[in-house]
Design a protein around this motif. Structure first.
Motif, PDB file in Angstrom:
ATOM      1  N   THR A  85       0.814  -1.220   0.000  1.00  0.00           N
ATOM      2  CA  THR A  85       0.000   0.000   0.000  1.00  0.00           C
ATOM      3  C   THR A  85       0.845   1.266   0.000  1.00  0.00           C
ATOM      4  O   THR A  85       0.321   2.364  -0.110  1.00  0.00           O
ATOM      5  CB  THR A  85      -0.927   0.020   1.223  1.00  0.00           C
ATOM      6  OG1 THR A  85      -0.119   0.047   2.422  1.00  0.00           O
ATOM      7  CG2 THR A  85      -1.831  -1.202   1.245  1.00  0.00           C
ATOM      8  N   LYS A  86       2.185   1.080   0.145  1.00  0.00           N
ATOM      9  CA  LYS A  86       3.129   2.201   0.229  1.00  0.00           C
ATOM     10  C   LYS A  86       2.731   3.172   1.343  1.00  0.00           C
ATOM     11  O   LYS A  86       2.818   4.400   1.193  1.00  0.00           O
ATOM     12  CB  LYS A  86       3.233   2.930  -1.115  1.00  0.00           C
ATOM     13  CG  LYS A  86       3.809   2.060  -2.219  1.00  0.00           C
ATOM     14  CD  LYS A  86       4.013   2.819  -3.512  1.00  0.00           C
ATOM     15  CE  LYS A  86       4.640   1.912  -4.580  1.00  0.00           C
ATOM     16  NZ  LYS A  86       4.839   2.618  -5.870  1.00  0.00           N
ATOM     17  N   THR A  87       2.327   2.580   2.467  1.00  0.00           N
ATOM     18  CA  THR A  87       1.887   3.358   3.617  1.00  0.00           C
ATOM     19  C   THR A  87       2.794   3.063   4.810  1.00  0.00           C
ATOM     20  O   THR A  87       3.114   1.904   5.095  1.00  0.00           O
ATOM     21  CB  THR A  87       0.431   3.009   3.986  1.00  0.00           C
ATOM     22  OG1 THR A  87      -0.404   3.307   2.869  1.00  0.00           O
ATOM     23  CG2 THR A  87      -0.032   3.820   5.189  1.00  0.00           C
ATOM     24  N   LEU A  88       3.196   4.102   5.506  1.00  0.00           N
ATOM     25  CA  LEU A  88       4.026   3.979   6.698  1.00  0.00           C
ATOM     26  C   LEU A  88       3.189   4.381   7.902  1.00  0.00           C
ATOM     27  O   LEU A  88       2.531   5.434   7.894  1.00  0.00           O
ATOM     28  CB  LEU A  88       5.265   4.869   6.585  1.00  0.00           C
ATOM     29  CG  LEU A  88       6.148   4.999   7.836  1.00  0.00           C
ATOM     30  CD1 LEU A  88       6.732   3.638   8.221  1.00  0.00           C
ATOM     31  CD2 LEU A  88       7.264   6.024   7.607  1.00  0.00           C
ATOM     32  N   VAL A  89       3.208   3.551   8.931  1.00  0.00           N
ATOM     33  CA  VAL A  89       2.439   3.823  10.142  1.00  0.00           C
ATOM     34  C   VAL A  89       3.362   4.378  11.220  1.00  0.00           C
ATOM     35  O   VAL A  89       4.408   3.778  11.528  1.00  0.00           O
ATOM     36  CB  VAL A  89       1.737   2.548  10.649  1.00  0.00           C
ATOM     37  CG1 VAL A  89       1.027   2.818  11.977  1.00  0.00           C
ATOM     38  CG2 VAL A  89       0.748   2.038   9.615  1.00  0.00           C
ATOM     39  N   PHE A  90       2.995   5.522  11.793  1.00  0.00           N
ATOM     40  CA  PHE A  90       3.657   6.063  12.980  1.00  0.00           C
ATOM     41  C   PHE A  90       2.776   5.739  14.184  1.00  0.00           C
ATOM     42  O   PHE A  90       1.548   5.852  14.118  1.00  0.00           O
ATOM     43  CB  PHE A  90       3.812   7.582  12.873  1.00  0.00           C
ATOM     44  CG  PHE A  90       5.097   8.023  12.222  1.00  0.00           C
ATOM     45  CD1 PHE A  90       5.869   7.160  11.465  1.00  0.00           C
ATOM     46  CD2 PHE A  90       5.547   9.336  12.371  1.00  0.00           C
ATOM     47  CE1 PHE A  90       7.037   7.574  10.860  1.00  0.00           C
ATOM     48  CE2 PHE A  90       6.720   9.763  11.778  1.00  0.00           C
ATOM     49  CZ  PHE A  90       7.470   8.887  11.019  1.00  0.00           C
ATOM     50  N   THR A  91       3.396   5.356  15.288  1.00  0.00           N
ATOM     51  CA  THR A  91       2.628   5.133  16.508  1.00  0.00           C
ATOM     52  C   THR A  91       2.179   6.470  17.074  1.00  0.00           C
ATOM     53  O   THR A  91       2.668   7.549  16.671  1.00  0.00           O
ATOM     54  CB  THR A  91       3.477   4.402  17.562  1.00  0.00           C
ATOM     55  OG1 THR A  91       4.553   5.264  17.978  1.00  0.00           O
ATOM     56  CG2 THR A  91       4.052   3.102  17.010  1.00  0.00           C
ATOM     57  N   ASP A  92       1.255   6.417  18.037  1.00  0.00           N
ATOM     58  CA  ASP A  92       0.766   7.658  18.646  1.00  0.00           C
ATOM     59  C   ASP A  92       1.907   8.428  19.307  1.00  0.00           C
ATOM     60  O   ASP A  92       1.958   9.662  19.239  1.00  0.00           O
ATOM     61  CB  ASP A  92      -0.317   7.337  19.677  1.00  0.00           C
ATOM     62  CG  ASP A  92      -1.602   6.825  19.037  1.00  0.00           C
ATOM     63  OD1 ASP A  92      -1.788   7.071  17.819  1.00  0.00           O
ATOM     64  OD2 ASP A  92      -2.399   6.169  19.729  1.00  0.00           O
TER      65      ASP A  92
END
Length: 777
Positions: free
Chosen positions: A143-150
């Protein structure tokens, strides 16, 4: 065989077409080295595009809320370049050395912020939790998506406010313009760019236990330390160096009489003195380019003094708030750009000046094209400097053809294209001057080698167009270092080798076959390590580990030809000295040759020893972007290419200034003061400061070693102030006399006889020598 062919050792066919002077094996050796080198580089280019740190299309929270996008990161990157921040600090270790490395800084600020959040939740020692936050790779390639935590998002927002205050500072206390960047959207884009590089520096590369940047920077808060590859390839590089030098000396000892500089030993030469040597119109026009070179040289070293003063005293310039009109990043941009402009312009002028001596005739209107080239260079140089200032002052929008670009390619894209056009115009001038000569000789002989190495200059510089402002950082680094390393340290050096060889051929002290052997040997030795060795710049740029492995191994091989050249450098002096017979037959090119001897010394020390020191992966891991990098850069760039450029200018000035007006004492003063000033700069300031900074980086941390607080400590500031005498010697005793010699040459550029055809040997005549007496000698 003609008389000329017999004298120069040039076989000729019945048709009058000169046959090859050397065997085809030499050409085949060059072809094999080039094919292998660029085949590997092609593979590495593919890997750069497909396996470098990924640029996400979206960065989102754990609930899917968008924080920033890939387009925001790219806009931040363009802003970073346009406002000259790469000429103040650095990203992933590449850039300037006064400001912080923003990758290391963001990583430190983010980890401390997240640690504080964990402590607020009751954890006493949250080290393991912080490591898990940053080393866990939450990028989805599908998805070419990067997740940052809260917690990472909270840190991002706090750091955004930090950079808003930092770049919105009302004073010049950082050496930057007041209120430099204040628009909230630009601050957010810039922070997104820094955050992306810091994420890549900590997140584990899929399938490995190290980050996309091979665990750079050294940061214990995320367990970043040297990888096994960093250590192993450092050891293998040392083995390559020691083994290669041993083999080189073995070969040199066996065939030293067949390779290297060897003069004409069976003839006595009378050197035509200035005033006796007729010149063509294009040669006289080239003096104008050399005069501009001298002025740009002076401007460049004065700017260098200003840049150094910022490091010694950031607050003021002898009572003047210099940063309001000439901030550090603008001074360094101009200083760096001019160093490339004046040296490259000298090489272009040297090629133009030498061509009529080679061909002994000049086509019509050749001088007109030289003046057109002079005008084009003026447009590129002064136009680019002006638009760089407008870009840094925020007048020009980032990401346009008028805004500043990457370090070393700072000139806006428009002027970059114009520069390439100008260099192709230069090769047209060389072609027009040489085409009659080229038509009558083998493509393996010296005229064609001279032309081919000249053609490589605009051709390989054009590859830098692939490093656009919007290009992925790793991709841009790959292509911009084609210009920095492959163009400057390989192909530009090969052209200058060809020019120097032809200078000695025209002076009659070297046979053409010997010159060809030296050139082909240099091409093989330089290119064997130099092509793939380009990758030593990309150890920590987000590229795969093979870039470091191959870059380190082949970079070590680059030192081998520098060792060979150092051994041969002292033969330069003998070439002229053994032909002299008192004052009446003085060697006119003495000071040009002396500068070439200095090139050999600085090539080995600056490019060889200092370059190899920082190219070892384990050393580079801790020192990249410190004073040791500047130490190598000054010793190699000025010591090699600067001295080469001055040598070419001195050669031309000697023949245009009448003998009675030649300022020999000024030439001597200029030579010694340039070399003493550079040695002072290196050994008194840059080398000791770099060693201290390296020690601090290993013991306290990279972030600490790059901080403004460490750089401005009293002890370090004293080392910076101690550079002042060396700079004064260099500028006052070295550069100003050179500028004055250029002024004398410009005032006399029309003196003497102007011709369209030159005699058979323009620079010397042969004196009959009794063969029996010669044998007794």
């Amino acid at each position: 065989m003609s008389t000329e062919a017999a004298q120069l050792g040039t076989p000729s066919s019945d048709s009058g077409h000169a046959a090859p002077l050397i065997g085809r094996g030499w050409a085949q050796g060059v072809a094999l080295v080039m094919i292998f080198g660029f085949l590997v580089m092609g593979i590495l280019a593919y890997r750069t595009y497909t396996a470098s740190m990924p640029l996400p299309e979206r960065v989102v929270s754990e609930t899917g809320q968008e924080l920033f996008t890939g387009a925001d990161i790219t806009r931040g990157q363009e802003l970073y370049q346009a406002r000259g921040l790469m000429q103040y600090g650095s990203v992933l270790g590449h850039g300037a050395y006064l400001g912080p490395d923003y990758t290391a800084e963001y990583l430190r600020l983010a980890t401390e912020n997240v640690a504080d959040q964990f402590k607020a939740q009751g954890l006493t020692n949250p080290h393991d939790e912080v490591v898990a936050e940053f080393r866990t790779n939450r990028y989805n390639a599908d998805t070419k998506t990067l997740v940052f935590t809260d917690k990472q998002i909270n840190a991002f927002n706090d750091i955004e406010r930090y950079y808003a205050d930092y770049f919105g500072e009302a004073s010049t206390k950082y050496g930057l313009l007041p209120h430099m960047i204040t628009e909230p959207g630009e601050i957010r884009d810039l922070t997104a760019f820094f955050a992306w590089t810091a994420w890549a520096a900590a997140a584990d590369r899929p399938g490995h236990n190290y980050s996309y940047t091979n665990n750079w920077p050294s940061e214990p808060r995320v367990d970043n330390g040297p990888t096994g590859s960093v250590v192993v390839w450092s050891v293998l590089s040392l083995i390559m160096l020691l083994g290669g030098i041993g083999i080189m000396f073995t070969v040199y000892g066996r065939w030293s009489q067949n390779i290297g500089w060897h003069g004409t030993e069976t003839t006595k030469l009378h050197f035509r003195q200035p005033g006796e040597v007729p010149l063509t119109r294009s040669q006289r026009a080239a003096i104008w380019i050399f005069a501009v070179v001298a002025v740009l040289f002076l401007a460049q070293v004065l700017l260098g003094g200003a840049v150094e003063h910022y490091r010694a005293d950031l607050a003021e310039f002898y009572g003047i708030d210099l940063a309001k009109i000439l901030p550090y990043n603008l001074a360094r941009t101009w200083h760096l750009q001019l160093s490339l402009f004046w040296t490259a312009a000298a090489f272009l002028a040297g090629g133009i000046f030498l061509t009529p001596f080679i061909t002994r005739r000049e086509p019509a209107k050749q001088s007109v094209l030289v003046y057109v080239l002079l005008g084009a260079l003026a447009v590129v140089v002064f136009g680019s400097l002006a638009f760089e200032a407008l870009s840094i002052f925020g007048v020009i929008k980032p990401g346009t053809v008028f805004s500043q670009q990457w370090e070393f390619l700072d000139l806006p894209r428009l002027f970059q294209v114009l520069l390439i056009v100008g260099m192709f115009l230069w090769i047209v001038i060389i072609w027009r001057g040489m085409r009659a000569k080229l038509a009558t000789t083998s493509k393996m002989n010296l005229p064609w080698v001279f032309f081919y190495t000249g053609l490589a200059i605009p051709t390989f510089y054009a590859a830098s167009l692939l490093a656009g402002s919007e290009a992925h950082f790793s991709v841009a680094d790959f292509w911009r270092f084609w210009m920095v390393h492959l163009w400057v340290e390989d192909f530009l050096e090969l052209f200058t080798t060809a020019m120097v060889a032809y200078m000695f051929v025209q002076l009659g002290v070297v046979r053409e076959r010997v010159a060809l052997l030296v050139i082909f040997l240099d091409i093989i030795l330089y290119s064997a390590g130099g092509v793939i060795g380009t990758m030593h710049h990309l150890y920590f740029s987000g590229t795969p580990v093979e870039h470091m492995a191959l870059g380190a191994f082949f970079s070590a091989a680059e030192v081998i030809p520098l060792t060979f050249l150092t051994v041969e450098a002292w033969a330069f002096l003998q070439l002229g000295a053994r032909q002299e017979a008192g004052e009446q037959n003085s060697f006119p090119a003495r000071w040009a040759v002396m500068f070439l001897v200095a090139v050999g010394f600085w090539n080995f020390l600056g490019a060889g020893i200092f370059g190899f020191l920082i190219n070892l992966p384990v050393v580079s891991y801790y020192e990249i972007g410190t004073a040791l990098t500047a130490n190598h850069a000054h010793a190699a760039m000025f010591g090699v290419y600067g001295m080469l450029a001055v040598a070419l200018a001195m050669f031309a000035f000697r023949y245009v200034i009448p003998a009675e007006k030649w300022p020999n004492k000024l030439a001597r003063l200029s030579f010694w003061c340039m070399n003493i000033g550079l040695a002072w700069m290196v050994f008194v300031t840059l080398l000791p400061l770099g060693v201290l900074q390296l020690f601090h980086s290993v013991n306290a941390g990279y972030f600490e070693a790059r901080s403004l607080g460490y750089i401005t400590q009293p002890g370090n500031a004293l080392l910076e102030w101690m550079r002042l005498p060396g700079d004064a010697i260099l500028i006052v005793g070295g550069v100003l006399p050179f500028v004055w010699i250029a002024w004398i040459a410009l005032r006399n550029f029309r003196s003497g006889e102007t011709v369209d055809e030159l005699p058979e040997h323009p620079l010397y005549t042969e004196v009959a020598v009794d063969s029996a007496a010669a044998g007794k000698d």
